[in-house]
Write a protein that holds these residues in place. Structure first.
Motif, PDB file in Angstrom:
ATOM      1  N   ALA A 311       0.646  -1.006  -0.199  1.00 31.96           N
ATOM      2  CA  ALA A 311       0.088   0.176  -0.054  1.00 31.96           C
ATOM      3  C   ALA A 311       0.934   1.127  -0.024  1.00 31.96           C
ATOM      4  O   ALA A 311       0.625   2.210  -0.588  1.00 31.96           O
ATOM      5  CB  ALA A 311      -0.877  -0.063   1.256  1.00 31.96           C
ATOM      6  N   ALA A 312       2.142   1.246   0.795  1.00 29.08           N
ATOM      7  CA  ALA A 312       3.033   2.157   0.830  1.00 29.08           C
ATOM      8  C   ALA A 312       3.482   2.761  -0.657  1.00 29.08           C
ATOM      9  O   ALA A 312       3.570   3.740  -0.818  1.00 29.08           O
ATOM     10  CB  ALA A 312       3.872   2.221   1.878  1.00 29.08           C
ATOM     11  N   ASN A 313       3.931   1.628  -1.207  1.00 27.24           N
ATOM     12  CA  ASN A 313       4.381   1.809  -2.576  1.00 27.24           C
ATOM     13  C   ASN A 313       3.418   2.356  -3.634  1.00 27.24           C
ATOM     14  O   ASN A 313       3.633   3.187  -4.529  1.00 27.24           O
ATOM     15  CB  ASN A 313       4.765   0.492  -3.004  1.00 27.24           C
ATOM     16  N   ARG A 314       2.070   1.904  -3.579  1.00 28.05           N
ATOM     17  CA  ARG A 314       1.169   2.306  -4.406  1.00 28.05           C
ATOM     18  C   ARG A 314       0.758   3.737  -3.925  1.00 28.05           C
ATOM     19  O   ARG A 314       0.484   4.430  -4.921  1.00 28.05           O
ATOM     20  CB  ARG A 314      -0.008   1.374  -4.399  1.00 28.05           C
ATOM     21  N   ASN A 315       0.449   4.049  -2.601  1.00 32.91           N
ATOM     22  CA  ASN A 315       0.249   5.152  -2.411  1.00 32.91           C
ATOM     23  C   ASN A 315       1.431   6.427  -2.425  1.00 32.91           C
ATOM     24  O   ASN A 315       1.296   7.484  -2.290  1.00 32.91           O
ATOM     25  CB  ASN A 315       0.056   5.198  -0.985  1.00 32.91           C
ATOM     26  N   LYS A 316       2.682   6.086  -2.644  1.00 34.47           N
ATOM     27  CA  LYS A 316       3.847   6.626  -3.092  1.00 34.47           C
ATOM     28  C   LYS A 316       4.299   7.577  -1.391  1.00 34.47           C
ATOM     29  O   LYS A 316       4.250   8.746  -1.584  1.00 34.47           O
ATOM     30  CB  LYS A 316       3.495   7.698  -4.171  1.00 34.47           C
ATOM     31  N   VAL A 317       4.265   6.712  -0.454  1.00 34.51           N
ATOM     32  CA  VAL A 317       4.772   7.120   0.608  1.00 34.51           C
ATOM     33  C   VAL A 317       5.669   6.239   1.313  1.00 34.51           C
ATOM     34  O   VAL A 317       5.907   5.308   0.816  1.00 34.51           O
ATOM     35  CB  VAL A 317       3.667   7.321   1.536  1.00 34.51           C
ATOM     36  N   THR A 318       6.494   6.783   2.389  1.00 30.25           N
ATOM     37  CA  THR A 318       7.420   6.053   2.976  1.00 30.25           C
ATOM     38  C   THR A 318       6.833   5.582   4.264  1.00 30.25           C
ATOM     39  O   THR A 318       6.610   6.545   4.977  1.00 30.25           O
ATOM     40  CB  THR A 318       8.810   6.531   2.996  1.00 30.25           C
ATOM     41  N   ILE A 319       6.805   4.527   4.830  1.00 24.10           N
ATOM     42  CA  ILE A 319       6.380   4.105   6.123  1.00 24.10           C
ATOM     43  C   ILE A 319       7.637   3.747   6.980  1.00 24.10           C
ATOM     44  O   ILE A 319       8.469   2.981   6.548  1.00 24.10           O
ATOM     45  CB  ILE A 319       5.328   3.043   6.009  1.00 24.10           C
ATOM     46  N   ASP A 320       7.438   4.327   8.137  1.00 25.83           N
ATOM     47  CA  ASP A 320       8.274   4.002   9.218  1.00 25.83           C
ATOM     48  C   ASP A 320       8.235   2.748   9.807  1.00 25.83           C
ATOM     49  O   ASP A 320       7.523   2.190  10.478  1.00 25.83           O
ATOM     50  CB  ASP A 320       8.428   5.073  10.307  1.00 25.83           C
ATOM     51  N   GLU A 321       9.379   1.869   9.489  1.00 29.40           N
ATOM     52  CA  GLU A 321       9.334   0.500   9.979  1.00 29.40           C
ATOM     53  C   GLU A 321       9.058   0.259  11.714  1.00 29.40           C
ATOM     54  O   GLU A 321       8.450  -0.709  11.901  1.00 29.40           O
ATOM     55  CB  GLU A 321      10.636  -0.422   9.668  1.00 29.40           C
ATOM     56  N   SER A 322       9.704   1.100  12.272  1.00 27.54           N
ATOM     57  CA  SER A 322       9.524   1.247  13.867  1.00 27.54           C
ATOM     58  C   SER A 322       8.267   1.394  14.179  1.00 27.54           C
ATOM     59  O   SER A 322       7.765   0.933  15.233  1.00 27.54           O
ATOM     60  CB  SER A 322      10.528   2.137  14.626  1.00 27.54           C
ATOM     61  N   LEU A 323       7.346   1.989  13.377  1.00 28.55           N
ATOM     62  CA  LEU A 323       6.007   2.465  13.703  1.00 28.55           C
ATOM     63  C   LEU A 323       5.080   1.065  13.576  1.00 28.55           C
ATOM     64  O   LEU A 323       4.259   0.916  14.508  1.00 28.55           O
ATOM     65  CB  LEU A 323       5.269   3.408  12.648  1.00 28.55           C
ATOM     66  N   ILE A 324       5.343   0.352  12.571  1.00 31.41           N
ATOM     67  CA  ILE A 324       4.924  -1.154  12.130  1.00 31.41           C
ATOM     68  C   ILE A 324       5.142  -1.956  13.528  1.00 31.41           C
ATOM     69  O   ILE A 324       4.129  -2.537  14.024  1.00 31.41           O
ATOM     70  CB  ILE A 324       5.084  -1.652  11.019  1.00 31.41           C
ATOM     71  N   HIS A 325       6.428  -1.745  13.838  1.00 33.86           N
ATOM     72  CA  HIS A 325       6.743  -2.864  14.927  1.00 33.86           C
ATOM     73  C   HIS A 325       6.181  -2.370  16.356  1.00 33.86           C
ATOM     74  O   HIS A 325       5.528  -3.351  17.007  1.00 33.86           O
ATOM     75  CB  HIS A 325       8.448  -2.927  15.178  1.00 33.86           C
ATOM     76  N   GLU A 326       6.189  -1.047  16.632  1.00 38.34           N
ATOM     77  CA  GLU A 326       5.302  -0.674  17.749  1.00 38.34           C
ATOM     78  C   GLU A 326       3.890  -0.761  17.662  1.00 38.34           C
ATOM     79  O   GLU A 326       3.365  -1.335  18.812  1.00 38.34           O
ATOM     80  CB  GLU A 326       5.487   0.779  17.952  1.00 38.34           C
ATOM     81  N   MET A 327       3.182  -0.828  16.467  1.00 40.99           N
ATOM     82  CA  MET A 327       1.858  -1.256  16.497  1.00 40.99           C
ATOM     83  C   MET A 327       1.501  -2.594  16.750  1.00 40.99           C
ATOM     84  O   MET A 327       0.817  -3.246  17.416  1.00 40.99           O
ATOM     85  CB  MET A 327       1.144  -1.233  14.942  1.00 40.99           C
ATOM     86  N   GLU A 328       2.501  -3.566  16.256  1.00 47.05           N
ATOM     87  CA  GLU A 328       2.251  -5.120  16.577  1.00 47.05           C
ATOM     88  C   GLU A 328       2.660  -5.344  17.970  1.00 47.05           C
ATOM     89  O   GLU A 328       1.916  -6.202  18.792  1.00 47.05           O
ATOM     90  CB  GLU A 328       3.574  -5.920  15.700  1.00 47.05           C
ATOM     91  N   LEU A 329       3.398  -4.580  18.705  1.00 44.48           N
ATOM     92  CA  LEU A 329       4.029  -4.815  20.100  1.00 44.48           C
ATOM     93  C   LEU A 329       2.443  -4.223  21.000  1.00 44.48           C
ATOM     94  O   LEU A 329       2.108  -4.955  21.954  1.00 44.48           O
ATOM     95  CB  LEU A 329       5.026  -4.123  20.506  1.00 44.48           C
ATOM     96  N   SER A 330       1.790  -3.223  20.576  1.00 42.16           N
ATOM     97  CA  SER A 330       0.854  -2.749  21.327  1.00 42.16           C
ATOM     98  C   SER A 330      -0.303  -3.698  21.355  1.00 42.16           C
ATOM     99  O   SER A 330      -0.988  -3.775  22.083  1.00 42.16           O
ATOM    100  CB  SER A 330       0.556  -1.133  20.719  1.00 42.16           C
ATOM    101  N   ILE A 331      -0.852  -3.985  20.153  1.00 39.38           N
ATOM    102  CA  ILE A 331      -1.690  -4.871  20.020  1.00 39.38           C
ATOM    103  C   ILE A 331      -1.490  -6.160  20.630  1.00 39.38           C
ATOM    104  O   ILE A 331      -2.226  -6.783  21.369  1.00 39.38           O
ATOM    105  CB  ILE A 331      -1.938  -5.149  18.442  1.00 39.38           C
ATOM    106  N   LYS A 332      -0.446  -6.741  20.785  1.00 42.57           N
ATOM    107  CA  LYS A 332       0.083  -7.968  21.230  1.00 42.57           C
ATOM    108  C   LYS A 332      -0.120  -7.908  22.756  1.00 42.57           C
ATOM    109  O   LYS A 332      -0.671  -8.561  23.600  1.00 42.57           O
ATOM    110  CB  LYS A 332       1.521  -8.553  20.871  1.00 42.57           C
ATOM    111  N   HIS A 333       0.488  -6.685  23.222  1.00 43.08           N
ATOM    112  CA  HIS A 333       0.392  -6.502  24.664  1.00 43.08           C
ATOM    113  C   HIS A 333      -0.998  -6.424  25.133  1.00 43.08           C
ATOM    114  O   HIS A 333      -1.336  -6.883  26.288  1.00 43.08           O
ATOM    115  CB  HIS A 333       1.186  -5.180  24.962  1.00 43.08           C
ATOM    116  N   GLU A 334      -1.942  -5.748  24.510  1.00 41.82           N
ATOM    117  CA  GLU A 334      -3.313  -5.408  24.863  1.00 41.82           C
ATOM    118  C   GLU A 334      -4.032  -6.628  24.992  1.00 41.82           C
ATOM    119  O   GLU A 334      -5.045  -6.604  25.572  1.00 41.82           O
ATOM    120  CB  GLU A 334      -3.907  -3.973  23.994  1.00 41.82           C
ATOM    121  N   LEU A 335      -3.791  -7.319  23.866  1.00 37.47           N
ATOM    122  CA  LEU A 335      -4.430  -8.821  23.816  1.00 37.47           C
ATOM    123  C   LEU A 335      -4.322  -9.663  24.994  1.00 37.47           C
ATOM    124  O   LEU A 335      -5.511  -9.991  25.429  1.00 37.47           O
ATOM    125  CB  LEU A 335      -4.144  -9.541  22.574  1.00 37.47           C
TER     126      LEU A 335
END
Length: 550
Positions: A311-335
């Motif tokens: 999606a980032a490639n098609r939307n022509k944006v750069t996504i911060d990998e650390s943001l994705i990692h923090e999202m994964e940790l947050s959801i894993k922790h809250e579950l």
């Protein structure tokens, strides 16, 4: 260097609070990722379009029954009638009565002239078309679903809702267990099969069975497509996403009436035309993605990352990998105890107090709105004697409603809750008063009917969006599916309630008024992030009328 007294717990508590505050600050959801990715970028728009197209097909399948089972003027067959089922003529009175030297015949009875006792239409019926018109065709005519058999026609109208009831329970679980995409694919195959089987049905029972299968499948398609569409976009675009899909449904209704007008002489061909396009959607298995929100909630992070980068490639944006990692940790922790492999069911909707009350209130609103929407499409007799014009008016009045909702729902003065409640109360008032308007004011009756239809459609549109925002991601499919399932109890009864006659709208009006007032207890979701876990859902508590929460 500062020394800490071990006997003094204050520094330890302070450190603990600081740590909790930092964890709270660092909490990252998929909405945060979408903020960088683009809340409604090109990739989301393409996928949203793909998962909105099926609404055209489901509306044709469901509401095509209005024309496949259309009514025509009829009277009892009497000795001496031609063997033809259809006759042409003009100037017949409203009851389509007929007199000959020996018999008097009207729509549902006949008698020998000079005899006061009436008898049923033991020799069947003849049906009327206007002079110069082509011969009509419908299930009602083929199987004489009129007069004493009119209840059988109501059964056909209720049949897909019975299937929808069961399908909503099953597919609601499947969407959360196996994903949105596989659920849609299976349901689409079943819908195409059920529609084609209905076209080939040799008699009433097999036709009803095929309609039940169709309704069962539609539940899976709508549950998976709506949840998928809502999960694709960020908070600021959620209102738009929750409403645009209904333009596709209205497009389906307009296609329904257009095809019915063109193919009115063969109901079996019409039913095939309504059904066959669903087979084209088999390509979704190869071209449509899975929901990223669902993948993350199920712990399938690698697959989710691939879709985010695509999606980032098609939307022509750069996504911060650390943001994705923090999202994964947050959801894993809250579950936490909400294990990613757990299969959630409708029972989980009643385990937590806030979620329990939300579910009960939403169920009431769903029963009311679904019944109103269905019954107002089934019966357009208040608007026009021509079924094509009446249906076209009912479908067309939806479009300005969608536009109005798009431009008001994001405004704090309106919001989701207050708008939905206002339209429910307006629809209830219109439905309750309509039967008491004298027949000498036909324009006023039509105006009140249009206002009621407009308000009912707006409330149903908002409810779909509002409900999805109330349920956490881990039970969103189950919650939406369960509400839809229970609502089908109302839509199953709706065709039978129409048989009560002139004052049947009053029942729907009272239900709308009660639902509109009760829904004021729900929390406003405007501008709020969609809850990911059950814990998030409990934090979005019930509220007093017009009082903001959180």
């Amino acid at each position: 260097m500062e020394t800490i007294d071990p006997s003094d717990p204050s520094p330890l508590l302070s450190n603990l609070e600081t740590k909790k505050t930092e964890e709270k600050v660092k909490k990252v959801t998929f909405d945060d990722v979408l903020a960088e990715l683009g809340e409604f970028g090109l990739e989301q728009k393409i996928n949203y379009f793909l998962f909105s197209l099926p609404y055209i097909l489901t509306s044709m399948q469901l509401m095509g029954w209005v024309f496949v089972g259309a009514n025509f003027p009829h009277r009892c067959r009497v000795p001496g009638d031609e063997p033809e089922t259809w006759i042409q003529g003009s100037g017949l009175n409203s009851s389509f009565s007929e007199y000959n030297s020996d018999w008097e015949s009207n729509s549902c009875s006949r008698r020998i002239l000079g005899n006061t006792s009436l008898e049923e239409c033991t020799e069947g019926f003849v049906y009327h078309v206007s002079q110069g018109a082509g011969r009509g065709s419908s299930v009602t005519v083929d199987w004489n679903l009129v007069c004493s058999r009119e209840g059988m026609k109501a059964t056909v109208g209720a049949a897909p809702m019975a299937g929808y009831l069961v399908g909503g329970l099953i597919f609601g679980v499947l969407t959360d267990k196996f994903g949105r995409k596989p659920t849609y694919f299976i349901a689409n195959i079943l819908m195409a099969g059920g529609g084609i089987l209905a076209a080939l049905a040799p008699e009433f029972v097999s036709f009803v069975s095929a309609r039940i299968l169709t309704g069962f499948a539609i539940a899976g398609i709508e549950a998976s497509c709506f949840v998928m569409g809502m999960e694709l976009v960020g908070p600021s675009k959620r209102t738009l996403a929750g409403i645009l899909c209904w333009f596709f449904e209205t497009t389906g209704l307009l296609c329904t009436v257009a095809l019915a007008y063109l193919l009115q002489e063969n109901w079996r061909l019409l039913q095939v035309v309504y059904s066959a396009p669903a087979l084209l959607c088999l390509v979704y298995w190869w071209i449509a993605p899975e929901s990223v929100r669902w993948l993350v909630a199920r712990g399938r992070n690698e697959e989710a990352r691939k879709l985010i980068y695509k999606a980032a490639n098609r939307n022509k944006v750069t996504i911060d990998e650390s943001l994705i990692h923090e999202m994964e940790l947050s959801i894993k922790h809250e579950l936490g105890e909400e294990r990613t492999e757990k299969t959630y069911t409708a029972v989980d909707l009643f385990r937590y107090p806030v979620l329990r009350w939300k579910t009960l209130i939403l169920i009431l609103c769903w029963v009311t709105c679904a019944s109103l929407y269905y019954v107002l499409l089934l019966d357009q007799s208040e608007l026009s004697e021509d079924k094509y014009i009446g249906f076209l008016m009912t479908a067309a009045v939806q479009l300005p409603g969608y536009v109005y909702v798009i431009f008001t729902l994001e405004r704090p003065a309106f919001g989701r809750k207050n708008s939905m409640c206002m339209f429910l109360i307006l629809a209830g008032t219109a439905l309750f008063t309509h039967p008491f308007i004298p027949e000498t004011y036909p324009r006023l009756k039509i105006l009140i009917s249009i206002i009621g239809r407009f308000a009912a459609n707006c409330s149903y549109t908002i409810l779909n969006l509002f409900s999805a925002e109330q349920f956490p991601t881990v039970v969103r499919g189950v919650g939406m599916g369960f509400c839809v399932v229970v609502s089908r109890l109302g839509t199953m009864l709706a065709p039978y309630l129409l048989l009560l006659g002139r004052y049947s709208p009053c029942l729907f009006g009272v239900s709308a008024l009660v639902s509109g007032l009760t829904a004021l207890l729900l929390p406003e979701t405007l501008g709020q992030p969609m809850p990911e876990t059950l814990q998030d859902g409990e934090e979005l508590t019930l509220s007093l009328p017009f009082k903001k929460t959180r």
